[in-house]
Scaffold this active site. Structure first.
Site, PDB file in Angstrom:
ATOM      1  N   ARG A   1     -14.827   2.730  -3.884  1.00 33.55           N
ATOM      2  CA  ARG A   1     -15.823   3.500  -3.156  1.00 33.55           C
ATOM      3  C   ARG A   1     -16.684   4.297  -4.140  1.00 33.55           C
ATOM      4  O   ARG A   1     -16.289   4.542  -5.277  1.00 33.55           O
ATOM      5  CB  ARG A   1     -15.147   4.470  -2.180  1.00 33.55           C
ATOM      6  CG  ARG A   1     -14.230   3.803  -1.160  1.00 33.55           C
ATOM      7  CD  ARG A   1     -13.523   4.841  -0.307  1.00 33.55           C
ATOM      8  NE  ARG A   1     -12.661   4.236   0.694  1.00 33.55           N
ATOM      9  CZ  ARG A   1     -11.353   3.999   0.514  1.00 33.55           C
ATOM     10  NH1 ARG A   1     -10.778   4.298  -0.650  1.00 33.55           N
ATOM     11  NH2 ARG A   1     -10.627   3.445   1.475  1.00 33.55           N
TER      12      ARG A   1
ATOM     13  N   LYS B   1      -8.824   7.929  -0.811  1.00 29.28           N
ATOM     14  CA  LYS B   1      -8.737   8.848   0.326  1.00 29.28           C
ATOM     15  C   LYS B   1      -7.331   9.407   0.462  1.00 29.28           C
ATOM     16  O   LYS B   1      -6.353   8.697   0.252  1.00 29.28           O
ATOM     17  CB  LYS B   1      -9.141   8.124   1.616  1.00 29.28           C
ATOM     18  CG  LYS B   1     -10.627   7.813   1.704  1.00 29.28           C
ATOM     19  CD  LYS B   1     -10.964   7.204   3.058  1.00 29.28           C
ATOM     20  CE  LYS B   1     -12.470   6.982   3.206  1.00 29.28           C
ATOM     21  NZ  LYS B   1     -12.815   6.406   4.521  1.00 29.28           N
TER      22      LYS B   1
ATOM     23  N   HIS C   1     -21.914   0.639  -1.087  1.00 29.54           N
ATOM     24  CA  HIS C   1     -20.841   0.118  -0.245  1.00 29.54           C
ATOM     25  C   HIS C   1     -20.982  -1.386  -0.007  1.00 29.54           C
ATOM     26  O   HIS C   1     -19.991  -2.066   0.278  1.00 29.54           O
ATOM     27  CB  HIS C   1     -20.806   0.863   1.096  1.00 29.54           C
ATOM     28  CG  HIS C   1     -19.416   1.111   1.601  1.00 29.54           C
ATOM     29  ND1 HIS C   1     -18.516   1.935   0.962  1.00 29.54           N
ATOM     30  CD2 HIS C   1     -18.751   0.613   2.675  1.00 29.54           C
ATOM     31  CE1 HIS C   1     -17.377   1.950   1.625  1.00 29.54           C
ATOM     32  NE2 HIS C   1     -17.485   1.145   2.660  1.00 29.54           N
TER      33      HIS C   1
ATOM     34  N   ARG D   1     -18.913  -3.157  -2.418  1.00 30.25           N
ATOM     35  CA  ARG D   1     -17.499  -3.119  -2.014  1.00 30.25           C
ATOM     36  C   ARG D   1     -17.229  -4.227  -0.989  1.00 30.25           C
ATOM     37  O   ARG D   1     -16.218  -4.944  -1.075  1.00 30.25           O
ATOM     38  CB  ARG D   1     -17.176  -1.744  -1.428  1.00 30.25           C
ATOM     39  CG  ARG D   1     -15.747  -1.574  -0.870  1.00 30.25           C
ATOM     40  CD  ARG D   1     -15.549  -0.104  -0.509  1.00 30.25           C
ATOM     41  NE  ARG D   1     -14.407   0.130   0.343  1.00 30.25           N
ATOM     42  CZ  ARG D   1     -13.158   0.332  -0.080  1.00 30.25           C
ATOM     43  NH1 ARG D   1     -12.901   0.278  -1.375  1.00 30.25           N
ATOM     44  NH2 ARG D   1     -12.179   0.577   0.768  1.00 30.25           N
TER      45      ARG D   1
ATOM     46  N   HIS E   1      -7.055   0.419   1.522  1.00 26.57           N
ATOM     47  CA  HIS E   1      -7.004   0.601   2.973  1.00 26.57           C
ATOM     48  C   HIS E   1      -5.607   1.032   3.401  1.00 26.57           C
ATOM     49  O   HIS E   1      -4.608   0.560   2.849  1.00 26.57           O
ATOM     50  CB  HIS E   1      -7.367  -0.706   3.700  1.00 26.57           C
ATOM     51  CG  HIS E   1      -8.834  -0.989   3.702  1.00 26.57           C
ATOM     52  ND1 HIS E   1      -9.359  -2.239   3.947  1.00 26.57           N
ATOM     53  CD2 HIS E   1      -9.908  -0.179   3.499  1.00 26.57           C
ATOM     54  CE1 HIS E   1     -10.683  -2.186   3.889  1.00 26.57           C
ATOM     55  NE2 HIS E   1     -11.035  -0.953   3.627  1.00 26.57           N
TER      56      HIS E   1
ATOM     57  N   TYR F   1     -13.196  -8.451   7.238  1.00 31.54           N
ATOM     58  CA  TYR F   1     -13.832  -9.359   6.282  1.00 31.54           C
ATOM     59  C   TYR F   1     -13.560 -10.828   6.610  1.00 31.54           C
ATOM     60  O   TYR F   1     -14.275 -11.704   6.131  1.00 31.54           O
ATOM     61  CB  TYR F   1     -13.363  -9.037   4.862  1.00 31.54           C
ATOM     62  CG  TYR F   1     -13.814  -7.676   4.405  1.00 31.54           C
ATOM     63  CD1 TYR F   1     -15.141  -7.434   4.076  1.00 31.54           C
ATOM     64  CD2 TYR F   1     -12.919  -6.613   4.335  1.00 31.54           C
ATOM     65  CE1 TYR F   1     -15.572  -6.178   3.685  1.00 31.54           C
ATOM     66  CE2 TYR F   1     -13.327  -5.352   3.937  1.00 31.54           C
ATOM     67  CZ  TYR F   1     -14.665  -5.139   3.619  1.00 31.54           C
ATOM     68  OH  TYR F   1     -15.080  -3.884   3.238  1.00 31.54           O
TER      69      TYR F   1
END
Length: 292
Positions: free
Chosen positions: A144, A168, A238, A241, A264, A273
């Site tokens: 990210r 994150k 993004h 990514r 994730h 995806y």
């Protein structure tokens, strides 16, 4: 609210970006309560008042995705108030979020991006090599924007050729560095040393004044180069990514491996995806299945 944000920052370890968004959302909600109902304490708002705020957002043509984020903010806030015994009943239990139409992730075609890296002559200067490395990093690791900005020189393992990423929720992951990216890193670091000597910033990516890069700078760099190979409006960091994940999947990479590389929390976030790769999967099926 101050206690709530300290809780999110130090206990839940929310990212600075999320904290900023939640500050804005709660501030807007508090302003609505004061202006419309003359309520100064959000603990006094019931579900009907909260619904009226959501309805006002809809009438302002706010995107459902943004409204859902504001609802998520209020869910966290009232759950916190309940834990602090500031309220007896959580009003958010009777609030439903609007449905959001799912959009497929935009990505850059593999051939086009490789052509950019192979054919475009990046200047053999600090700025030119920095721009190339930004593109290589985003596409070669799938990280990210916020993660890229946070990388330090010590996060790069020159022996293992890996980079340590803080994602994150302060979750750490290790991503391998491919040969092309590694060459870009070496070239950039050499220029950086020549430009600033040994007293440069510990942050990997810096401006010409040796200050850490900021999000808008990265956006401008990515937009500048991606615009050379596509007319699509989707040219943000993004997108690279998304391209990283889509191209890996097209090459037959395991979905769980892609999930770990992207950082994730669940496989559901990665499965989006697979929709981009359905034509590729059909082609493989037709070639491989005896009944195809």
């Amino acid at each position: 609210m101050d206690l709530f944000f300290k809780y999110l920052q130090y206990e839940k370890r929310y990212s600075p970006h999320t904290l900023t968004s939640y500050h804005t959302d709660l501030g807007q909600f508090a302003g609505y309560l004061l202006q419309t109902y003359e309520i100064t304490d959000a603990a006094q708002a019931d579900h009907t008042i909260i619904r009226s705020w959501i309805l006002s957002l809809v009438h302002q043509n706010i995107q459902p995705r943004s409204i859902n984020r504001k609802i998520a903010c209020l869910r966290s806030y009232y759950k916190f108030l309940l834990s602090q015994q500031r309220i007896a009943v959580n009003p958010m239990l009777r609030i439903k979020a609007p449905k959001v139409s799912k959009k497929l992730p935009a990505f850059v075609p593999e051939e086009s991006f490789n052509q950019l890296l192979d054919s475009f002559e990046f200047e053999n200067t600090f700025e030119g090599q920095r721009d190339r490395m930004i593109l290589e990093f985003l596409y070669g690791t799938g990280m990210r924007l916020s993660e890229l900005i946070g990388i330090t020189k010590s996060d790069i393992d020159t022996y293992q050729r890996t980079v340590r990423v803080l994602g994150k929720g302060n979750k750490e992951r290790i991503i391998p560095i491919n040969d092309s990216l590694w060459q870009s890193i070496e070239a950039y670091l050499q220029h950086k040393k020549t430009e600033f000597g040994n007293n440069n910033s510990e942050k990997l990516l810096v401006t010409t004044k040796a200050r850490p890069l900021y999000p808008k700078f990265i956006y401008r760099v990515v937009k500048k180069y991606i615009s050379l190979i596509t007319t699509s409006e989707h040219n943000s960091p993004h997108v690279l990514r998304h391209s990283f994940a889509t191209h890996l999947l097209n090459k037959g990479a395991d979905l769980n491996a892609i999930k770990d590389l992207l950082g994730h929390a669940s496989l559901a976030a990665t499965q989006v995806y697979t929709h981009n790769s359905i034509e590729k999967l059909k082609s493989i099926f037709e070639k491989a299945h005896p009944k195809a």
